[in-house]
Write a protein that holds these residues in place. Structure first.
Motif, PDB file in Angstrom:
ATOM      1  N   LEU A 173       0.823  -1.202   0.000  1.00 23.23           N
ATOM      2  CA  LEU A 173       0.000   0.000   0.000  1.00 23.23           C
ATOM      3  C   LEU A 173       0.859   1.255   0.000  1.00 23.23           C
ATOM      4  N   GLY A 174       2.173   1.052  -0.023  1.00 23.86           N
ATOM      5  CA  GLY A 174       3.069   2.196  -0.052  1.00 23.86           C
ATOM      6  C   GLY A 174       3.343   2.786   1.318  1.00 23.86           C
ATOM      7  N   ASP A 175       2.903   2.103   2.369  1.00 24.92           N
ATOM      8  CA  ASP A 175       3.161   2.587   3.712  1.00 24.92           C
ATOM      9  C   ASP A 175       4.505   2.053   4.212  1.00 24.92           C
ATOM     10  N   VAL A 176       5.146   2.854   5.040  1.00 28.42           N
ATOM     11  CA  VAL A 176       6.381   2.411   5.672  1.00 28.42           C
ATOM     12  C   VAL A 176       6.068   2.162   7.138  1.00 28.42           C
ATOM     13  N   HIS A 177       6.406   0.970   7.628  1.00 23.11           N
ATOM     14  CA  HIS A 177       6.215   0.639   9.027  1.00 23.11           C
ATOM     15  C   HIS A 177       7.580   0.409   9.660  1.00 23.11           C
ATOM     16  N   VAL A 178       7.687   0.743  10.925  1.00 25.87           N
ATOM     17  CA  VAL A 178       8.921   0.455  11.649  1.00 25.87           C
ATOM     18  C   VAL A 178       8.553  -0.410  12.845  1.00 25.87           C
ATOM     19  N   PHE A 179       9.292  -1.494  13.033  1.00 29.61           N
ATOM     20  CA  PHE A 179       9.045  -2.423  14.129  1.00 29.61           C
ATOM     21  C   PHE A 179      10.294  -2.538  14.977  1.00 29.61           C
ATOM     22  N   SER A 180      10.095  -2.738  16.257  1.00 25.93           N
ATOM     23  CA  SER A 180      11.234  -2.961  17.130  1.00 25.93           C
ATOM     24  C   SER A 180      11.775  -4.360  16.873  1.00 25.93           C
ATOM     25  N   VAL A 181      13.044  -4.534  17.152  1.00 25.12           N
ATOM     26  CA  VAL A 181      13.702  -5.824  16.971  1.00 25.12           C
ATOM     27  C   VAL A 181      14.396  -6.177  18.281  1.00 25.12           C
ATOM     28  N   PRO A 182      14.261  -7.361  18.815  1.00 25.05           N
ATOM     29  CA  PRO A 182      13.515  -8.497  18.282  1.00 25.05           C
ATOM     30  C   PRO A 182      12.064  -8.573  18.764  1.00 25.05           C
ATOM     31  N   GLY A 183      11.573  -7.557  19.436  1.00 23.02           N
ATOM     32  CA  GLY A 183      10.212  -7.643  19.977  1.00 23.02           C
ATOM     33  C   GLY A 183       9.120  -7.612  18.920  1.00 23.02           C
ATOM     34  N   LEU A 184       9.453  -7.069  17.747  1.00 23.17           N
ATOM     35  CA  LEU A 184       8.494  -6.956  16.644  1.00 23.17           C
ATOM     36  C   LEU A 184       7.230  -6.196  17.051  1.00 23.17           C
ATOM     37  N   ARG A 185       7.443  -5.145  17.825  1.00 24.17           N
ATOM     38  CA  ARG A 185       6.312  -4.289  18.183  1.00 24.17           C
ATOM     39  C   ARG A 185       6.247  -3.150  17.186  1.00 24.17           C
ATOM     40  N   PRO A 186       5.071  -2.855  16.667  1.00 16.92           N
ATOM     41  CA  PRO A 186       4.985  -1.724  15.738  1.00 16.92           C
ATOM     42  C   PRO A 186       5.359  -0.419  16.428  1.00 16.92           C
TER      43      PRO A 186
END
Lengths: 964, 372
Positions: free
Chosen positions: A882-895
């Motif tokens: 959809l052209g959105d950029v998401h950032v997630f924490s690593v390694p927790g994978l929290r948005p």
């Protein structure tokens, strides 16, 4: 029970604050050449240049790093642009005849381009002409008079209107209709015909009251604005295309639609001139195309320049895009590869100077900007420090290398310099030098690599605002292609007249589509590189500072592994040239591995420390030891039911069904998403409105349907290898780590191999000559079967493992080999972290199930805090369909955060996106332009510049008090 | 494990239109054939069977052995068709006297006869020969859940796709939905079911219908999402799809508090509701214990589906490359809780059949993937 899934993380204010310090989304700068340019302007006082585009964008360029961008509210073609000299103001004319005034304003010491005023001509009904009051229907030409205080607008109806520029208001009563002009024209010239639209308006350099008006029919009039009368009339009879008034005012040049130009003397009394001094058809005698624009520039040394575009013999060279430069006896026909938009000369514009003394000629083409040095004999081209035509051959892939070591940087720059020898020191440097770049020197050097359709890889300096070409690597020379001698033949076939000279580097025609570059990997510590292409070729190259002549080792790897019943129906593999080949300074090929069948390489990775390269295609993947030049492993990933990939003779009936289904799917997909970008926004709105008004019976129209069916194992192309990864980690047991290779496929399978790489003797660079061994250690099938887009191993502290050599050369913190490692597997639908060596899920995030979007690009990036100098977090950045950029924490994978970045219809933009290691990214907004964006609050590369502007009159200045 | 190979072989015989039937009654065998495409009605088949075995004046029940070796009943047109169409290639039919039917049709295999099969005559429509077994003999393929917390106009349907070889079988489209707003009625864009694939899981449940508006997918509202997004969400959840719909036909809604009528299962727990549901549509018999999975409905497959998971290279290709193998202690095919992976560690083994075998309990897979 479903509630648990949507448990919100408590809005921890501390975390929120930290997020603000780490993440911020900015689209910072556009690199490359504007798409579909339509207008050009140059301000000789500020030495800045403006380019307008068909999408209504205005871009102003000065010295490297000085850039301004503006966008008209309507996405209408910019047809003309005129700088108000020295004021940093720009008047633009759009295709809808509206005029817009742009101003460069300073805020906090930095300059920005903003639209100040706009003017929409009153559209009156009725005819524009003698019958009724003249109306401003369609503006054909704009001229700024009186130092930019007033603008003359020539219209299609033959009238000239006058406009007060500071307020953009029409000066009523000053309008000059064609009737007034016709009164001064002899009856026999008039003969009942209209004068036609105003084709050209020229001002006198020294006498602002005089305006030269050229009508389409050929009539030229020097109009005295003060006396409201015609000073002189030239009764031309050829259809006029353009006019140029020599600086003294005594000579005029007119160009015509029949490919001729005429020189008129303005000093011959007051009676109408009927004949030009000289009329010539430069490329006659056969019918020629129109000369669209002509410039006359005189020189102190005598011998004026006549520069014109077009005028080529219609039959033989009518399809060429040419600008002719004529000085005395010297004629050069500049032969460009794309359409000419406009051109200007950089010359003296001070009224007191007697001569123009042109220094440079800048030609704006559809696909590039070419600047020629007119002072140096031979008129060599001046290399442009920006506006590089990224798409000189279509971009097929791109990669970013951050923190390039200074040594490698210098070697690449030097290789690039030897490739295109710099002109002599006396030669002109870049003439467009306005403004000052206030941005700090980039803290680190970033290299953007673009792979192209013609088999080249271009190296760009992406450290700053101006994307500068550094070096070009061509891989085509290694292969025998059909159309090799086409160029030399074409050269020979051309006679010496017209004296064509090829200029510019835009060359969209690829010799052989198989040469196309699919993947590029560069090891910045060893200067080794892998270039993989469309015909399954995987090239290992090494940077060399001296030219050499050597043979390239060629091997092939069968990825089918004796799979029965397979016929490859695609292209042949490229046939490499044998024997020693000469290689210039730069990256020189060492090893060529060819995959069989020669399908396009879909994934590649390099481990220079282990001298291993892994590559994958739609059929399988392979591992190659390029030190010993032998294959280590080949693995077929084809699914037996995948008839589309198999193309076996036994499955022909099924394959027809499959291919039909595929093509229907394609049609359906293209129907929805294949729409073009520009038209889309409008049509979408219109559609929305229509839908709003839709009555119930409208529903009967066949709606777009989507089938809800999970991916099946035998979906076609399930065997495509999507990612490959090397890591030194724990695959066998928790006590011993060692080299591993990971491969992920389109059907959600992950294969992990334990590698036996002989370790180098202490101090020795090269590893001993023993065979590398690979043993399958783990095989993971993701339950949801989505394509695996990325694999990364995290160390005991949850940080991604450093690149090869980074740790051993103390360039990065050594990974924690004590704690338990984990592997992050990113599929198109989910992110998951699994423990190692026992693969069990630790954390996960189901993006598609939650958001309905699919992962397109993903990268691990380090985000530094703006508040704290040495606080940084490693996060997973991901771009969705959809052209959105998401950032997630690593390694927790929290948005963490998400931003909308690219329009979801812009499929090529999404496909071209590449993330950097420090939270920036690039994507193509057009075939020729990269948009640079930043997700990091600290690491932002944007133009910061200032311009010395002087506005006449304090009134105008008072309206916009400057900060300084 | 190796029985799966039967299946893959038999796929070749699908083209033959005749189905060989081997019928067993007591110690007697009869052989005859049926047309695979047009097997006819159950009643005719029943008469045929009774006739060939010369059974008179005795009520019998007919069963058949399915591909998994389970003994399944043939007592109506549907399962008769199923039996004929899935014959591999032989249809083995077992006939028993009605009185001696204890423990005949059970989950598992023919040898494991552990549960009684209750055949009741009181089907909802009271049609002759329609027999319904007890719920625990069947695997539920759909259920209505959360009846107590949803508005009566809405229906939350859970589709259990695992183990079922049918396609999900429905399509969605964009549309306009009418909502009651403070200003009166307003039209908002919505997502609707546009088509049902005949014979698909969605159609066979009867819980979803064309023009039903999709409101939520696995608890996430679809308002504001595009058709493509909703499609991706549904596919991402397809192993355990829970769609909340507003049925186009509001007449069949569940009426609250009328449990006595037997038309509704009030439940706070979908597991419970599944058992009390009247709408447990049955495709295969499977022990209900195996349904006790988490919300992702991960299912442990015991070799049922290997033929579809065989992207294995020929054995020995690896060994030829590297000539070495991993230490046996390296593989630990333990089962994990969330169970999203299955690890096939057996590719190093030389026997290709073994490389296909999934370790029991060690492999988790969401189901076969068959489309049309």
């Amino acid at each position: 029970m479903m509630k648990f899934r949507f448990r919100r993380q408590g809005a921890d204010p501390q975390r929120e604050k930290l997020k603000q310090e780490l993440f911020a989304f900015n689209k910072t700068v556009e690199h490359g050449f504007p798409n579909q340019p339509s207008a050009l302007a140059f301000d000789p006082e500020l030495r800045i240049m403006a380019i307008g585009t068909r999408s209504g964008a205005v871009k102003i360029y000065g010295a490297p790093g000085v850039e301004f961008t503006g966008l008209h509210r309507d996405t209408t073609t910019v047809t003309q642009m005129h700088f108000l000299p020295g004021q940093g103001r720009l008047l633009t004319l759009l295709d809808d005849s509206s005029l817009h005034l742009w101003e460069i304003l300073h805020h906090d010491g930095c300059a920005h381009l903003e639209e100040a005023l706009s003017f929409q001509p009153p559209s009156r009904p009725g005819f524009d002409g003698a019958s009724g009051p003249p109306s401003l229907t369609r503006v054909t030409v704009v001229l700024l008079v009186a130092a930019g205080d007033m603008a003359a607008l020539g219209t299609e109806g033959g009238s000239v209107f006058f406009l007060d520029v500071p307020t953009l208001t029409l000066l009523e009563g000053q309008t000059l209709g064609p009737d007034e002009v016709l009164r001064s024209v002899p009856d026999d010239y008039r003969c009942g015909k209209a004068l036609g639209p105003v084709e050209a308006l020229e001002g006198h350099l020294r006498d602002p009251t005089k305006i030269l008006i050229g009508y389409s029919r050929g009539l030229l009039v020097i109009w005295n604005q003060a006396a409201q009368c015609a000073d002189h009339i030239f009764l031309g009879n050829q259809q006029l295309e353009s006019l140029c008034w020599e600086r003294s005012g005594s000579t005029l040049v007119s160009s015509h639609s029949d490919g001729s130009y005429a020189i008129w003397s303005a000093d011959t009394g007051s009676s109408p001139t009927t004949q030009p001094m000289v009329a010539t058809t430069p490329y006659g005698p056969f019918p020629c195309k129109a000369i669209n624009k002509i410039l006359w520039r005189n020189c102190e040394s005598g011998g004026h320049f006549i520069i014109f575009s077009g005028g080529m013999p219609r039959a033989s060279y009518g399809d060429r895009h040419c600008v002719s430069v004529l000085q005395a006896e010297t004629l050069v026909t500049l032969d460009f590869t794309s359409r000419i938009i406009d051109f200007f000369t950089v010359h003296s514009t001070r009224p007191e100077d007697e001569f123009d003394q042109p220094q440079a000629l800048a030609v704006l083409l559809e696909e590039e900007l070419v600047v020629l040095d007119l002072q140096t004999p031979g008129w060599p081209a001046v290399p442009a420090p920006y506006l590089a035509p990224l798409h000189s051959s279509a971009i097929t892939c791109s990669a970013h290398v951050a923190n390039v070591p200074a040594k490698l940087w210098a070697r690449i720059v030097s290789a690039g310099e030897q490739q295109s020898p710099q002109p002599a020191s006396t030669a002109l440097s870049w003439p467009i030098t306005g403004g000052r770049n206030l941005a700090q020197e980039p803290s680190q050097r970033g290299l953007l690599l673009t792979g192209h359709e013609d088999g080249t890889v271009r190296f760009w300096d992406a450290s700053g605002v101006a994307l500068r070409p550094l070096y070009k690597l061509s891989t085509a020379g290694l292969f025998q292609t059909d159309c090799e001698h086409a160029d030399s033949l074409a050269q020979a076939a051309e006679d010496d007249w017209p004296p064509f000279r090829k200029v510019g580097c835009f060359d969209p025609y690829s010799d052989d589509p198989r040469l196309g570059v699919q993947k590029v990997v560069l090891c910045k510590y060893t200067a080794q590189m892998v270039v993989a292409g469309t015909a399954g070729q995987v090239l290992v190259l090494e940077l060399s500072d001296v030219p050499s002549e050597q043979a390239v080792s060629v091997s092939s790897v069968d990825l089918l592994q004796d799979r029965e019943g397979f016929t490859w129906k695609g292209h042949e593999r490229l046939s490499p040239r044998t024997g020693p080949l000469p290689w210039p300074t730069g990256f020189q090929p060492r090893v060529l591995v060819q995959c069989l069948p020669p399908a396009a390489v879909t994934a590649v990775t390099l481990h220079a420390e282990w001298s291993l390269v892994a590559f994958g295609t739609s059929h399988g993947f392979g591992l190659f030891d390029y030190q010993r030049k032998c294959p280590v492993l080949a693995r077929c990933t084809l699914h037996p039911n995948d008839s589309l990939a198999m193309e076996g003779p036994l499955s022909r009936v099924k394959s027809l069904k499959k291919s039909l289904r595929q093509s229907f799917r394609r049609i359906r997909k293209s129907r929805v998403s294949g729409k073009k970008r520009a038209a889309n926004a409008n049509s979408k709105e219109a559609n929305a409105q229509l839908a709003e008004q839709a009555c119930p019976h409208d529903v009967e129209m066949t709606p777009v349907q989507r089938r809800i069916e999970p991916r099946s194992a035998d979906d076609s192309l399930s065997g495509v290898v999507r990612c490959l990864y090397f890591a030194d980690t724990f695959l066998r047991d928790a006590a011993h780590h060692g080299p591993t290779m990971w491969a992920g496929t389109n059907s959600g399978s992950v294969f992990a191999y334990a590698l036996e790489v002989p370790t180098a003797v202490a101090g020795g660079e090269k590893r001993p000559e023993r065979a590398v061994e690979a043993v399958l250690g783990k095989e993971v099938q993701l339950m949801h079967r989505a394509p695996v887009v990325a694999i990364a191993v995290l160390d005991g502290r949850g940080r991604p493992l450093p690149e090869p050599y980074e740790a051993s050369r103390d360039l990065a913190q050594a990974p924690d080999m004590q704690g338990g490692h984990a592997v992050l597997i990113a599929s198109e639908e989910q992110f998951k972290v699994f423990t190692l060596p026992k693969v069990s899920a630790k954390t996960k995030f189901k993006l598609t199930a939650h958001e309905g979007c699919r992962v397109r690009k993903v990268a691990l990036a380090t985000f530094a805090s703006v508040a704290c100098e040495d606080y940084a977090e490693t996060c997973l950045a991901c771009l969705t369909n959809l052209g959105d950029v998401h950032v997630f924490s690593v390694p927790g994978l929290r948005p963490q955060v998400h931003y909308s970045c690219i329009r979801k219809e812009d499929i090529s933009g999404i496909a071209s996106c590449v993330f950097t290691r420090h939270g920036q990214g690039f994507y193509l907004i057009s075939p020729s332009e990269f948009e640079r964006f930043s997700l990091s609050a600290r690491n932002i590369t944007e133009p910061l510049c200032s311009l010395d502007i002087s506005w006449p009159g304090d009134a105008a200045r008072a309206r916009y008090p400057t900060a300084t | 494990m190796n029985r799966s190979f039967h299946k893959s072989q038999t796929l070749r015989f699908y083209d033959c239109s005749a189905v060989e039937v081997k019928s067993k009654f007591g110690a007697e065998f009869r052989r005859f054939s049926l047309d695979r495409q047009k097997p006819g009605k159950f009643e005719d088949f029943y008469k045929l069977v009774v006739h060939t075995h010369h059974i008179s004046n005795t009520e019998v029940t007919i069963g058949y052995a399915d591909v998994h070796g389970d003994l399944l009943p043939i007592n109506n047109d549907d399962n008769f068709c199923k039996a004929v169409s899935s014959a591999n290639p032989l249809l083995r039919v077992f006939i028993q006297k009605r009185e001696a039917e204890h423990g005949s049709f059970v989950a598992g295999s023919l040898s494991r006869r552990r549960k009684a099969l209750a055949l009741r005559e009181d089907g909802p429509r009271r049609r002759p020969h329609l027999h319904i077994s007890m719920p625990h003999d069947f695997r539920p393929v759909s259920s209505i859940i959360d009846v107590d917390i949803l508005p009566e106009t809405h229906r939350r349907v859970r589709l259990y796709r695992h183990g079922c070889q049918k396609p999900l079988g429905f399509y969605i489209r964009d549309g306009m939905s009418v909502r009651v707003a403070p200003q009166g009625l307003e039209k908002v864009p919505g997502i609707f079911i546009s088509r049902m694939v005949p014979g698909g899981l969605a159609e066979s449940t009867g819980l979803l219908a064309v023009d039903d508006e999709v409101l939520e997918v696995n608890g996430i509202e679809v308002a504001g999402k595009t058709l493509d997004q909703v499609t991706d969400m549904m596919i991402a959840n397809s192993h355990n799809l829970i769609v909340t719909v507003k049925p186009a036909n509001q007449r069949n809604n569940v009426v609250r508090g009328s449990r006595a009528s037997g038309s509704s299962g009030r439940s706070s727990d979908s597991t419970a509701s599944r058992h009390s549901l009247p709408v447990a549509h049955v495709l295969q018999n499977l022990h209900p214990d195996e349904m006790e999975s988490d919300e992702e409905a991960d299912v442990v497959l015991e070799g049922v589906l290997e033929p579809r998971l065989v992207p294995r290279p020929p054995p020995g290709s690896l060994a030829r490359v590297n000539g070495a193998s991993l230490a046996p202690g390296l593989h630990s095919p333990g089962r994990e809780g969330s169970g999203s992976v299955h690890r096939l560690l057996s590719s190093l083994r030389s026997d290709p059949r073994h490389s296909l075998a999934l370790p029991p309990g060690g492999v988790e897979e969401h189901g076969p993937a068959v489309t049309l």
